[in-house]
Design an enzyme around this catalytic site. Structure first.
Site, PDB file in Angstrom:
ATOM      1  N   ARG A  76       0.846  -1.198   0.000  1.00 59.57           N
ATOM      2  CA  ARG A  76       0.000   0.000   0.000  1.00 59.57           C
ATOM      3  C   ARG A  76       0.885   1.252   0.000  1.00 59.57           C
ATOM      4  O   ARG A  76       2.096   1.158   0.120  1.00 59.57           O
ATOM      5  CB  ARG A  76      -0.943   0.003   1.206  1.00 59.57           C
ATOM      6  CG  ARG A  76      -0.208  -0.005   2.540  1.00 59.57           C
ATOM      7  CD  ARG A  76      -1.182   0.002   3.704  1.00 59.57           C
ATOM      8  NE  ARG A  76      -0.497  -0.244   4.963  1.00 59.57           N
ATOM      9  CZ  ARG A  76      -1.105  -0.382   6.122  1.00 59.57           C
ATOM     10  NH1 ARG A  76      -2.415  -0.284   6.203  1.00 59.57           N
ATOM     11  NH2 ARG A  76      -0.410  -0.594   7.213  1.00 59.57           N
TER      12      ARG A  76
ATOM     13  N   CYS B  46       3.370   8.575  -5.406  1.00 62.42           N
ATOM     14  CA  CYS B  46       4.181   9.752  -5.119  1.00 62.42           C
ATOM     15  C   CYS B  46       3.231  10.942  -4.999  1.00 62.42           C
ATOM     16  O   CYS B  46       2.389  11.158  -5.877  1.00 62.42           O
ATOM     17  CB  CYS B  46       5.165   9.956  -6.273  1.00 62.42           C
ATOM     18  SG  CYS B  46       6.033  11.518  -6.199  1.00 62.42           S
TER      19      CYS B  46
ATOM     20  N   ASN C 126      -5.105   7.217   4.234  1.00 64.00           N
ATOM     21  CA  ASN C 126      -4.789   6.454   5.446  1.00 64.00           C
ATOM     22  C   ASN C 126      -3.327   6.673   5.801  1.00 64.00           C
ATOM     23  O   ASN C 126      -2.439   6.375   4.994  1.00 64.00           O
ATOM     24  CB  ASN C 126      -5.026   4.953   5.223  1.00 64.00           C
ATOM     25  CG  ASN C 126      -4.944   4.167   6.525  1.00 64.00           C
ATOM     26  OD1 ASN C 126      -5.889   4.164   7.315  1.00 64.00           O
ATOM     27  ND2 ASN C 126      -3.822   3.523   6.773  1.00 64.00           N
ATOM     28  N   GLU C 127      -3.094   7.226   6.965  1.00 63.08           N
ATOM     29  CA  GLU C 127      -1.737   7.373   7.512  1.00 63.08           C
ATOM     30  C   GLU C 127      -0.736   7.926   6.494  1.00 63.08           C
ATOM     31  O   GLU C 127       0.213   7.254   6.095  1.00 63.08           O
ATOM     32  CB  GLU C 127      -1.229   6.035   8.061  1.00 63.08           C
ATOM     33  CG  GLU C 127      -1.922   5.611   9.325  1.00 63.08           C
ATOM     34  CD  GLU C 127      -1.328   4.326   9.915  1.00 63.08           C
ATOM     35  OE1 GLU C 127      -0.559   3.635   9.229  1.00 63.08           O
ATOM     36  OE2 GLU C 127      -1.649   4.023  11.075  1.00 63.08           O
TER      37      GLU C 127
ATOM     38  N   GLU D 288      -7.437   4.191  15.430  1.00 60.44           N
ATOM     39  CA  GLU D 288      -7.103   2.765  15.504  1.00 60.44           C
ATOM     40  C   GLU D 288      -6.401   2.522  16.839  1.00 60.44           C
ATOM     41  O   GLU D 288      -5.338   3.094  17.097  1.00 60.44           O
ATOM     42  CB  GLU D 288      -6.164   2.368  14.364  1.00 60.44           C
ATOM     43  CG  GLU D 288      -6.749   2.596  12.981  1.00 60.44           C
ATOM     44  CD  GLU D 288      -5.782   2.198  11.861  1.00 60.44           C
ATOM     45  OE1 GLU D 288      -4.745   1.572  12.146  1.00 60.44           O
ATOM     46  OE2 GLU D 288      -6.064   2.552  10.708  1.00 60.44           O
TER      47      GLU D 288
ATOM     48  N   TRP E 260       3.552  -6.425  13.201  1.00 65.32           N
ATOM     49  CA  TRP E 260       4.605  -5.738  12.446  1.00 65.32           C
ATOM     50  C   TRP E 260       5.857  -5.355  13.234  1.00 65.32           C
ATOM     51  O   TRP E 260       6.806  -4.846  12.655  1.00 65.32           O
ATOM     52  CB  TRP E 260       4.034  -4.499  11.759  1.00 65.32           C
ATOM     53  CG  TRP E 260       3.148  -3.619  12.603  1.00 65.32           C
ATOM     54  CD1 TRP E 260       1.789  -3.645  12.642  1.00 65.32           C
ATOM     55  CD2 TRP E 260       3.543  -2.583  13.516  1.00 65.32           C
ATOM     56  NE1 TRP E 260       1.309  -2.690  13.503  1.00 65.32           N
ATOM     57  CE2 TRP E 260       2.368  -2.026  14.061  1.00 65.32           C
ATOM     58  CE3 TRP E 260       4.774  -2.069  13.930  1.00 65.32           C
ATOM     59  CZ2 TRP E 260       2.377  -0.991  15.002  1.00 65.32           C
ATOM     60  CZ3 TRP E 260       4.799  -1.037  14.868  1.00 65.32           C
ATOM     61  CH2 TRP E 260       3.606  -0.504  15.396  1.00 65.32           C
TER      62      TRP E 260
ATOM     63  N   GLU F  90      -1.840  -9.074   7.317  1.00 66.31           N
ATOM     64  CA  GLU F  90      -2.053  -8.882   8.764  1.00 66.31           C
ATOM     65  C   GLU F  90      -2.747 -10.074   9.418  1.00 66.31           C
ATOM     66  O   GLU F  90      -3.503  -9.920  10.383  1.00 66.31           O
ATOM     67  CB  GLU F  90      -2.789  -7.563   8.987  1.00 66.31           C
ATOM     68  CG  GLU F  90      -1.891  -6.400   8.580  1.00 66.31           C
ATOM     69  CD  GLU F  90      -2.515  -5.023   8.697  1.00 66.31           C
ATOM     70  OE1 GLU F  90      -3.723  -4.933   8.981  1.00 66.31           O
ATOM     71  OE2 GLU F  90      -1.776  -4.045   8.476  1.00 66.31           O
ATOM     72  N   GLN F  91      -2.430 -11.266   8.929  1.00 66.67           N
ATOM     73  CA  GLN F  91      -3.034 -12.475   9.510  1.00 66.67           C
ATOM     74  C   GLN F  91      -2.754 -12.585  11.005  1.00 66.67           C
ATOM     75  O   GLN F  91      -3.555 -13.141  11.751  1.00 66.67           O
ATOM     76  CB  GLN F  91      -2.465 -13.717   8.822  1.00 66.67           C
ATOM     77  CG  GLN F  91      -2.891 -13.841   7.385  1.00 66.67           C
ATOM     78  CD  GLN F  91      -2.187 -14.993   6.688  1.00 66.67           C
ATOM     79  OE1 GLN F  91      -1.088 -15.379   7.051  1.00 66.67           O
ATOM     80  NE2 GLN F  91      -2.829 -15.525   5.675  1.00 66.67           N
TER      81      GLN F  91
ATOM     82  N   HIS G  70      -2.431 -10.164  13.137  1.00 71.28           N
ATOM     83  CA  HIS G  70      -2.844  -8.964  13.877  1.00 71.28           C
ATOM     84  C   HIS G  70      -4.181  -9.244  14.545  1.00 71.28           C
ATOM     85  O   HIS G  70      -5.180  -9.541  13.879  1.00 71.28           O
ATOM     86  CB  HIS G  70      -2.983  -7.796  12.894  1.00 71.28           C
ATOM     87  CG  HIS G  70      -3.055  -6.457  13.545  1.00 71.28           C
ATOM     88  ND1 HIS G  70      -4.084  -6.089  14.398  1.00 71.28           N
ATOM     89  CD2 HIS G  70      -2.225  -5.399  13.494  1.00 71.28           C
ATOM     90  CE1 HIS G  70      -3.879  -4.852  14.806  1.00 71.28           C
ATOM     91  NE2 HIS G  70      -2.752  -4.411  14.280  1.00 71.28           N
TER      92      HIS G  70
END
Ligand code: GAL
Length: 638
Positions: A105, A109, A143-144, A316, A324, A364-365, A367
């Site tokens: 993700r 640029c 997002n972020e 979140e 991570w 993210e399994q 997480h």
């Protein structure tokens, strides 16, 4: 404003026939908010122009009908694969000039005009469809921003935009840029703006003025990317707009992005951060492995309260182990509740848990979620439910000013990165260490932007490490009535990264002090302070001054000096040294301190007082014995 809870949900990850049940379970757990959509572009537009809104319409209807409020994310953090075929050069390039390609993700640029147009297009379509009416209660842009090191890009698009940015900044006068940067130094003079490249792939270090300009430009690109989306959303919707920032992502000026939004929010992963970005010693990592650093989350809560000009959320919240960090332990029982209350103590309006159900596929399994992949309850939902019950009698968020202000300046962060002068010295750490010392003294803190113009009401103002001190901030601090702490490196560079040739630092109101020399110090060569515990580490300036000496090193050199309410600290003090300095400043300010036991922190607002025990064992405090993950709350008498 009522305090509320929520979660992050991905309807596109689950069969449609469980949406309704999921929504009902969210409501039963006491959740108000559900954030959706931010990674869904490939399902909204599977091939160019083929818009599939039906599933999203039904997902929103299901959630809203269950009584939830929807936060809809714009999907621009995850452009679909076909986008790359349309714009093969849309990726950011890393410092070595390599593209940061497709398969995860944030693969874009900020300067790529083609992608900017695509982002505006999808946001327009989304805003036209969901903006009117009241189905959407709030928006999240992208997002972020900046996460995964994605603010700075060394692409051709960035270079073209940087050249234009420089032309504007220097009024089209290349001579002015050459003079400001000191390009005569290694025959680096330019004849035309178009000749200016990006500050990577040079033989040895590039000109720091060039790098700092590029960092400022890169930050401005994030601001304008976000502004594009805000303008579109506003044209179609009255709902408030937020962005979810990250922890210790400082590559763009969050205050500037925040000025365009109603709400700041951030993503709080205390255990991931402790392992990954706090920089704690192995001993501290073990001690706080299941609780997180006692100050790191609080620091961001206070920072993002400033970015949101008072309105902020946790978008979140870590619910269990993340996937991570180098190691990913489970939180201590009670910690999810604890982190939620800590956010509320710092003024959060809402805390949303990431994520509703653990994903059985993709990155993210491992997480955790509020539910396990088999939909059984994970520990987080039990603690969230407890908070929801507690909130029923807990009153509203009440804004209030803290007695202490601490300036945090993104521009100073980049300046220290460009020229740290000593390995590992960062502005972020310098400010965080001051914040920790304030918290060890039981003080509540407002973090403020360097554009703050009025410091009235603050008994103590700390402005460490501002390498470029703007005139407006210098004037605002000179007017402050509280004790003001400057240094080290205050005003050490002008706006173009030159050392001012007038004596340093620029005249601080009434405090005559000249920095005659600077040195950085090896971490294994601390300079002990005279008469008190503590040492100077990392960085020390030699002062010429006749002002009163508050702190000096044992060898006899002044470190902190004062005149009236202005204090200059010439060194980077260790924890003991900072505790001593904070106690000295508080005594001068008439501000009472309350020494916290290790791992315990207090937060006071006008109406409430909270105590938090971050240790894995019980601790005796003046409000009683706090169990592990213990939260104590009482109302304050006005
Ligand atoms: C955040 C991100 C989420 C998810 C989460 C995992 O940084 O916004 O999408 O990846 O981390 O901890």
């Amino acid at each position: 404003m009522q305090r509320t809870l929520g979660t992050c949900y991905y309807p596109e990850h689950w069969p449609e026939d469980i949406w309704q049940q999921d929504a009902a379970r969210m409501v039963a757990a006491g959740l108000t908010w559900v954030r959706i959509g931010e990674f869904s572009w490939s399902r909204i537009e599977p091939t160019p122009g083929d818009l599939q809104w039906d599933w999203l319409d039904r997902a929103i209807d299901t959630l809203v009908s269950a009584g939830l409020k929807v936060v809809l994310g714009t999907p621009t953090a995850t452009p679909p694969r076909w986008m790359v075929d349309r714009h093969p050069d849309m990726f950011a390039l890393d410092q070595d000039g390599k593209p940061r390609g497709f398969g995860s993700r944030r693969h874009y640029c900020f300067s790529h005009q083609g992608y900017r147009k695509e982002a505006r297009r999808i946001v327009t379509l989304m805003a036209e469809r969901y903006g009117p009416g009241d189905r959407i209660a709030a928006w999240q842009t992208d997002n972020e921003y900046g996460c995964h090191d994605t603010t700075v890009s060394y692409s051709d698009a960035a270079r073209a935009a940087f050249v234009r940015w420089l032309e504007t900044r220097y009024g089209g006068d290349i001579g002015a840029l050459n003079a400001a940067w000191g390009n005569v130094f290694w025959s680096m003079d330019y004849n035309r703006f178009e000749q200016i490249g990006l500050p990577n792939l040079t033989v040895t270090e590039p000109n720091p003025a060039h790098v700092q300009a590029f960092r400022r430009f890169s930050s401005d690109q994030v601001v304008s990317f976000n502004r594009d989306q805000v303008e579109i959303l506003r044209a179609h919707s009255d709902a408030p707009i937020a962005h979810n920032y990250m922890g210790r992502v400082t590559d763009f000026d969050h205050y500037k992005v925040g000025e365009d939004l109603e709400i700041a929010s951030w993503d709080s992963y205390p255990l991931g951060f402790l392992e990954d970005r706090v920089g704690a010693s192995p001993e501290k990592q073990r001690r706080y492995a299941r609780q997180g650093d006692p100050d790191f989350q609080a620091f961001h809560h206070d920072l993002y309260r400033a970015v949101g000009r008072g309105r902020w959320w946790v978008m979140e919240q870590q619910p269990g182990p993340v996937n991570w960090a180098p190691y990913n332990p489970a939180p201590l029982p009670g910690m999810v509740r604890f982190w939620t209350w800590e956010a509320f103590a710092h003024g959060a309006e809402a805390v949303c848990y990431f994520r509703w159900r653990q994903a059985p596929f993709a990155q993210e399994q491992l997480h955790a979620g509020m539910l396990r992949p088999d939909s059984a309850e994970a520990p987080a939902i039990v603690e969230a439910r407890q908070v929801a019950e507690e909130l029923a009698n807990a009153g509203d968020v009440a804004p209030s000013q803290a007695p202490v202000a601490l300036v945090f300046d993104y521009d100073a962060e980049w300046a220290w990165q460009v020229q740290p002068h000593g390995q590992g010295l960062t502005y972020f750490d310098l400010v965080l260490e001051h914040y920790r010392a304030l918290r060890r003294a039981g003080l509540s803190v407002d973090i403020v932007a360097p554009t703050q113009s009025d410091f009235s009401g603050y008994a103590l103002i700390l402005a460490p490490g501002l390498m470029h001190l703007t005139d407006s901030l210098r004037k605002a601090l000179a007017k402050a009535e509280g004790q003001v702490l400057y240094g080290p490196r205050t005003g050490a560079r002008d706006a173009d990264f030159k050392i001012p040739t007038s004596p340093l630092p620029p005249a601080l109101d009434g405090l005559e002090v000249v920095v005659a020399a600077v040195e950085s110090i090896r971490p294994d060569m601390p300079l002990p302070l005279a008469n008190v515990d503590g040492a100077v580490t990392g960085y020390l300036e030699t002062l010429e001054t006749a002002a009163e000496v508050l702190v000096e090193i044992a060898a006899g050199q002044p470190v902190a000096v004062a005149a009236a309410n202005q204090v200059y600290c010439a060194g980077w003090l260790d924890g003991d040294g900072l505790d001593h300095l904070v106690a000295t400043l508080c005594a001068r300010a008439g501000l009472g301190i309350c020494k916290m036991p290790e791992g315990v922190r207090r937060r006071q607002t006008a109406t409430e007082e909270f105590w938090f025990n971050h240790l894995a064992e019980p601790v005796d405090t003046e409000v009683g014995t706090l169990p592990p993950a213990g939260v104590f709350r009482r109302l304050r008498k006005s």
